[in-house]
Design an enzyme around this catalytic site. Sequence first.
Site, PDB file in Angstrom:
ATOM      1  CB  SER A  51      -1.024  -0.106   1.249  1.00 55.29           C
ATOM      2  OG  SER A  51      -0.317  -0.208   2.492  1.00 55.29           O
ATOM      3  CG  ASP A  89       2.557  -6.774   1.339  1.00 57.00           C
ATOM      4  OD1 ASP A  89       2.289  -8.029   1.605  1.00 57.00           O
ATOM      5  OD2 ASP A  89       1.708  -5.836   1.177  1.00 57.00           O
ATOM      6  CD  GLU A 188      -7.612  -5.652   2.134  1.00 57.57           C
ATOM      7  OE1 GLU A 188      -6.345  -6.154   2.069  1.00 57.57           O
ATOM      8  OE2 GLU A 188      -7.752  -4.566   1.664  1.00 57.57           O
TER       9      GLU A 188
END
Length: 273
Positions: A51, A89, A188
């Site tokens: 992100s 990530d 999520e």
Amino acid sequence: MADEVVKRVRTRHFHNAKQQGIKITGLTSYDMLTAAIFDKAGIDFLLVGDSAGNNVLGYDTTVPVTLDDLIPLTRGVASAVKRAFVVADMPFGSYETSADEALHTAFRFMKETGAHAVKLEGGVRSAEQIRRIVSAGIPVMAHIGFTPQSEHQLGGHVIQGRGETGVEALLADAKAVEAAGAFAVVLEMVPNAAAKRVTEAVSIPTISVGAGPHCDGQLLVWTDWAGLTTGRIPKFVKQYANIAQVLGDAATTWAADVASGAYPAPEHSYDDD
Ligand code: KIV
């Protein structure tokens, strides 16, 4: 987990927290300054998420983010923490083609950044990659439900795990990553009831990003949570600060002080001697 006296959060603390019903906390972080603040506040883990694409690098999605983008950010975060567990990530295109590719990416994160674990997206489809990385001694956090790297295939930001078929698919994904050796799994954008079923069905902790209160832990993107993001915020985010307002006000005041000569004052200047 915050109540326990923990010198350094380890994967066993995630396991113990689930066993003892202690909620796990996580925030994203992309730099050493926020990492140090969140670490001191007792946040259990920091995710250097892809992100960063939307929050640091100026992309609309996480798809363009590369391993070389994330390595320096992860190094900054890992360098700043004393207690928090740092998760790197794995970006889109760095692990999907084979278990070997996934392991190579995980090795780079572990050797070049100081991260303690890696995260990758996908359940059944990523189980082989998870197994290979774990077998090399690297902890893996899995990520199922809405997986942003696949947003074009999923048709946008769409809630996953709806209806019995959706729940069955989610359960299959959760069990696949558990069997492959993941130490935790992010869920999520999943309805509360589905997240509860998954949380009860697996022995590893479930970490909610918009998956409700029944998960074993909660994770949010820090820029959304602290009100630095000024665009659309997902429904599941509660804002705990308004950093955009604070910074905007400070910048406006400072510019006015420079214009008026109020800054720099004598105490902000050096004398000759
Ligand atoms: O990159 C990220 O921040 C993430 C979380 C939303 C789970 O993957």
